[in-house]
Motif scaffolding. Structure first.
Motif, PDB file in Angstrom:
ATOM      1  N   GLN A  84       0.824  -1.205   0.000  1.00  0.00           N
ATOM      2  CA  GLN A  84       0.000   0.000   0.000  1.00  0.00           C
ATOM      3  C   GLN A  84       0.861   1.259   0.000  1.00  0.00           C
ATOM      4  OE1 GLN A  84      -3.519  -0.357  -0.026  1.00  0.00           O
ATOM      5  NE2 GLN A  84      -3.450   1.790  -0.637  1.00  0.00           N
ATOM      6  N   HIS A  85       1.992   1.185   0.708  1.00  0.00           N
ATOM      7  CA  HIS A  85       2.903   2.324   0.807  1.00  0.00           C
ATOM      8  C   HIS A  85       4.330   1.834   0.594  1.00  0.00           C
ATOM      9  CE1 HIS A  85      -0.508   4.422   2.615  1.00  0.00           C
ATOM     10  NE2 HIS A  85      -0.606   3.418   3.484  1.00  0.00           N
ATOM     11  N   VAL A  86       5.235   2.765   0.286  1.00  0.00           N
ATOM     12  CA  VAL A  86       6.643   2.407   0.180  1.00  0.00           C
ATOM     13  C   VAL A  86       7.167   2.065   1.572  1.00  0.00           C
ATOM     14  CG1 VAL A  86       8.965   3.182  -0.422  1.00  0.00           C
ATOM     15  CG2 VAL A  86       7.012   3.903  -1.813  1.00  0.00           C
ATOM     16  N   GLU A  87       7.695   0.864   1.717  1.00  0.00           N
ATOM     17  CA  GLU A  87       8.244   0.416   2.995  1.00  0.00           C
ATOM     18  C   GLU A  87       9.688  -0.018   2.757  1.00  0.00           C
ATOM     19  OE1 GLU A  87       5.220  -1.601   5.602  1.00  0.00           O
ATOM     20  OE2 GLU A  87       4.285  -1.990   3.664  1.00  0.00           O
ATOM     21  N   PRO A  88      10.638   0.926   2.916  1.00  0.00           N
ATOM     22  CA  PRO A  88      12.042   0.656   2.562  1.00  0.00           C
ATOM     23  C   PRO A  88      12.626  -0.577   3.241  1.00  0.00           C
ATOM     24  CG  PRO A  88      11.710   2.996   2.967  1.00  0.00           C
ATOM     25  CD  PRO A  88      10.447   2.304   3.382  1.00  0.00           C
ATOM     26  N   LEU A  89      12.255  -0.822   4.500  1.00  0.00           N
ATOM     27  CA  LEU A  89      12.799  -1.978   5.202  1.00  0.00           C
ATOM     28  C   LEU A  89      12.411  -3.267   4.511  1.00  0.00           C
ATOM     29  CD1 LEU A  89      14.296  -3.249   7.587  1.00  0.00           C
ATOM     30  CD2 LEU A  89      12.154  -3.152   8.886  1.00  0.00           C
ATOM     31  N   TYR A  90      11.148  -3.373   4.122  1.00  0.00           N
ATOM     32  CA  TYR A  90      10.681  -4.590   3.460  1.00  0.00           C
ATOM     33  C   TYR A  90      11.247  -4.697   2.047  1.00  0.00           C
ATOM     34  CZ  TYR A  90       7.387  -4.819   7.351  1.00  0.00           C
ATOM     35  OH  TYR A  90       6.838  -4.891   8.604  1.00  0.00           O
ATOM     36  N   ALA A  91      11.400  -3.561   1.370  1.00  0.00           N
ATOM     37  CA  ALA A  91      12.030  -3.581   0.053  1.00  0.00           C
ATOM     38  C   ALA A  91      13.456  -4.092   0.173  1.00  0.00           C
ATOM     39  CB  ALA A  91      12.013  -2.189  -0.564  1.00  0.00           C
ATOM     40  N   ARG A  92      14.149  -3.680   1.235  1.00  0.00           N
ATOM     41  CA  ARG A  92      15.531  -4.115   1.445  1.00  0.00           C
ATOM     42  C   ARG A  92      15.581  -5.624   1.692  1.00  0.00           C
ATOM     43  NH1 ARG A  92      16.606  -0.881   5.292  1.00  0.00           N
ATOM     44  NH2 ARG A  92      17.255   0.776   3.885  1.00  0.00           N
ATOM     45  N   GLU A  93      14.611  -6.140   2.455  1.00  0.00           N
ATOM     46  CA  GLU A  93      14.574  -7.586   2.695  1.00  0.00           C
ATOM     47  C   GLU A  93      14.406  -8.341   1.384  1.00  0.00           C
ATOM     48  OE1 GLU A  93      12.329  -9.334   5.978  1.00  0.00           O
ATOM     49  OE2 GLU A  93      11.908  -7.308   6.679  1.00  0.00           O
ATOM     50  N   LEU A  94      13.549  -7.835   0.526  1.00  0.00           N
ATOM     51  CA  LEU A  94      13.315  -8.492  -0.758  1.00  0.00           C
ATOM     52  C   LEU A  94      14.574  -8.427  -1.619  1.00  0.00           C
ATOM     53  CD1 LEU A  94      11.051  -9.847  -2.450  1.00  0.00           C
ATOM     54  CD2 LEU A  94      10.554  -7.592  -3.394  1.00  0.00           C
ATOM     55  N   LEU A  95      15.240  -7.280  -1.622  1.00  0.00           N
ATOM     56  CA  LEU A  95      16.431  -7.097  -2.449  1.00  0.00           C
ATOM     57  C   LEU A  95      17.627  -7.875  -1.927  1.00  0.00           C
ATOM     58  CD1 LEU A  95      16.184  -3.275  -3.179  1.00  0.00           C
ATOM     59  CD2 LEU A  95      15.859  -5.130  -4.800  1.00  0.00           C
ATOM     60  N   SER A  96      17.581  -8.278  -0.657  1.00  0.00           N
ATOM     61  CA  SER A  96      18.717  -9.001  -0.085  1.00  0.00           C
ATOM     62  C   SER A  96      18.928 -10.344  -0.779  1.00  0.00           C
ATOM     63  CB  SER A  96      18.510  -9.235   1.420  1.00  0.00           C
ATOM     64  OG  SER A  96      17.420 -10.100   1.657  1.00  0.00           O
ATOM     65  N   ASP A  97      17.885 -10.846  -1.437  1.00  0.00           N
ATOM     66  CA  ASP A  97      18.005 -12.063  -2.236  1.00  0.00           C
ATOM     67  C   ASP A  97      18.390 -11.631  -3.647  1.00  0.00           C
ATOM     68  OD1 ASP A  97      17.745 -14.336  -3.723  1.00  0.00           O
ATOM     69  OD2 ASP A  97      15.833 -14.943  -2.862  1.00  0.00           O
ATOM     70  N   SER A  98      19.648 -11.787  -3.980  1.00  0.00           N
ATOM     71  CA  SER A  98      20.166 -11.258  -5.244  1.00  0.00           C
ATOM     72  C   SER A  98      19.995 -12.210  -6.421  1.00  0.00           C
ATOM     73  CB  SER A  98      21.649 -10.902  -5.090  1.00  0.00           C
ATOM     74  OG  SER A  98      22.392 -12.043  -4.716  1.00  0.00           O
ATOM     75  N   ALA A  99      19.123 -13.202  -6.271  1.00  0.00           N
ATOM     76  CA  ALA A  99      18.944 -14.187  -7.340  1.00  0.00           C
ATOM     77  C   ALA A  99      18.074 -13.677  -8.475  1.00  0.00           C
ATOM     78  CB  ALA A  99      18.342 -15.472  -6.774  1.00  0.00           C
ATOM     79  N   GLY A 100      17.397 -12.544  -8.294  1.00  0.00           N
ATOM     80  CA  GLY A 100      16.500 -12.040  -9.328  1.00  0.00           C
ATOM     81  C   GLY A 100      15.119 -12.633  -9.207  1.00  0.00           C
ATOM     82  N   ALA A 101      14.303 -12.446 -10.254  1.00  0.00           N
ATOM     83  CA  ALA A 101      12.920 -12.914 -10.268  1.00  0.00           C
ATOM     84  C   ALA A 101      12.142 -12.326  -9.099  1.00  0.00           C
ATOM     85  CB  ALA A 101      12.851 -14.442 -10.245  1.00  0.00           C
ATOM     86  N   ILE A 102      12.335 -11.019  -8.883  1.00  0.00           N
ATOM     87  CA  ILE A 102      11.644 -10.335  -7.797  1.00  0.00           C
ATOM     88  C   ILE A 102      11.059  -9.007  -8.294  1.00  0.00           C
ATOM     89  CG2 ILE A 102      12.987 -11.320  -5.905  1.00  0.00           C
ATOM     90  CD1 ILE A 102      14.725  -8.806  -5.943  1.00  0.00           C
ATOM     91  N   GLY A 103      10.017  -8.558  -7.619  1.00  0.00           N
ATOM     92  CA  GLY A 103       9.421  -7.273  -7.945  1.00  0.00           C
ATOM     93  C   GLY A 103       8.747  -6.680  -6.732  1.00  0.00           C
ATOM     94  N   TYR A 104       8.664  -5.355  -6.709  1.00  0.00           N
ATOM     95  CA  TYR A 104       8.042  -4.632  -5.598  1.00  0.00           C
ATOM     96  C   TYR A 104       7.251  -3.485  -6.218  1.00  0.00           C
ATOM     97  CZ  TYR A 104       7.709  -2.257  -1.030  1.00  0.00           C
ATOM     98  OH  TYR A 104       7.255  -1.670   0.129  1.00  0.00           O
ATOM     99  N   LEU A 105       5.927  -3.544  -6.109  1.00  0.00           N
ATOM    100  CA  LEU A 105       5.065  -2.518  -6.680  1.00  0.00           C
ATOM    101  C   LEU A 105       4.094  -1.982  -5.644  1.00  0.00           C
ATOM    102  CD1 LEU A 105       3.867  -3.899 -10.152  1.00  0.00           C
ATOM    103  CD2 LEU A 105       5.710  -2.262  -9.713  1.00  0.00           C
TER     104      LEU A 105
END
Length: 215
Positions: A84-105
Motif C-alpha cells: 500500500q505504501h513504500v516500505e524501505p525496510l521490506y524492500a531491502r529484505e526483498l532485495l537481499s536475495d540477489s537471485a533475481g525474479a523479484i518485484g516490488y510494486l
C-alpha cells in the motif's frame, strides 16, 4: 502461466484474479493469509507469486515472510510483492536475495493494467522490477553520495529507468532518445558508479539496486 495470488481484501483479490485471467494467466490459488500463501506456493510451485506484504493474522509482513520462506525451499521462485505504501525496510529484505525474479510494486500501479501485467511477466521470466516511487526514495537516500552527484540529470533519469527494470529500448522510448544514446548514458553511469559495464539485463538492474540500497 500459473499464478498464486495472496490478498486479504476480497474485492481486490477477486479483481486481480479476473484481471490476470483476462490476460492469459491461470490463477491456481487465491489466498488471504500468510500461512495459506506459504502452503499454496509449496504445493502448487507456480510460475509466479503475486502477494500483498501485509496479510492476516497480524497484518505486518506475513506476505513477504511467506514468499521469502518459499524461495528458500524453491530457489528463484518468482515473487512480485504488492504494498500500500513504500516500505524501505521490506524492500531491502526483498532485495537481499540477489537471485533475481523479484518485484516490488505499490498497489496503485495495479490500475495501470498494462504496466502491472508487464511487471508480472518480467518477474515470471526471472527479471527484476521495482516501483518508481521505491526507486525515487532510494535515489533520495543516496543523494549525498559523490558518485550519484556526478551524474547528469539525464543520467539520473536513465538510472531510475534501469532500476525499474526497463531494457534499453524501453528507456529510449520513455525518454524519447535513441538506443545508442541510452547505451552511452549507461556506460557513463556504470563508470561513475564503479559498476561493471558488461552485465546482462537482470544483473545490471540488481547491481544498480544494490548500489542504491547500500548503507
Amino acid at each position: 502461466m500459473r499464478v498464486v495470488l495472496a490478498e486479504d481484501q476480497a474485492l481486490l483479490r477477486d479483481g486481480l484474479v479476473r484481471l490476470l485471467t483476462a490476460h492469459g494467466f491461470e490463477v491456481v490459488a487465491a489466498v488471504e493469509t500468510g500461512p495459506d500463501l506459504l502452503d499454496a506456493l509449496i504445493s502448487h510451485r507456480p510460475d509466479v507469486a503475486v502477494a500483498d506484504i501485509r496479510l492476516p493474522p497480524t497484518f505486518k509482513n506475513e506476505g513477504l515472510v511467506a514468499a521469502l520462506e518459499a524461495r528458500s525451499a524453491l530457489p528463484r521462485l518468482p515473487v512480485l510483492i504488492l504494498s500500500q505504501h513504500v516500505e524501505p525496510l521490506y524492500a531491502r529484505e526483498l532485495l537481499s536475495d540477489s537471485a533475481g525474479a523479484i518485484g516490488y510494486l505499490l498497489k496503485d500501479r495495479v490500475s495501470d493494467v498494462r504496466s502491472f501485467v508487464e511487471a508480472v511477466r518480467t518477474v515470471a521470466a526471472g527479471g527484476t522490477t521495482m516501483d518508481p516511487e521505491v526507486v525515487a526514495q532510494m535515489l533520495a537516500r543516496r543523494s549525498r553520495d559523490e558518485r550519484l552527484g556526478a551524474l547528469t540529470p539525464r543520467e539520473r533519469e536513465v538510472l531510475a529507468a534501469m532500476a525499474e527494470g526497463h531494457a534499453n529500448a524501453g528507456i529510449a522510448a520513455r525518454l524519447v532518445i535513441t538506443e545508442k544514446a541510452v547505451s552511452n548514458h549507461i556506460n557513463m553511469i556504470f563508470s561513475k558508479l564503479g559498476l561493471l559495464p558488461d552485465l546482462d539485463g537482470n544483473r545490471r538492474v540488481l547491481a544498480v539496486l544494490a548500489f542504491l540500497d547500500a548503507a
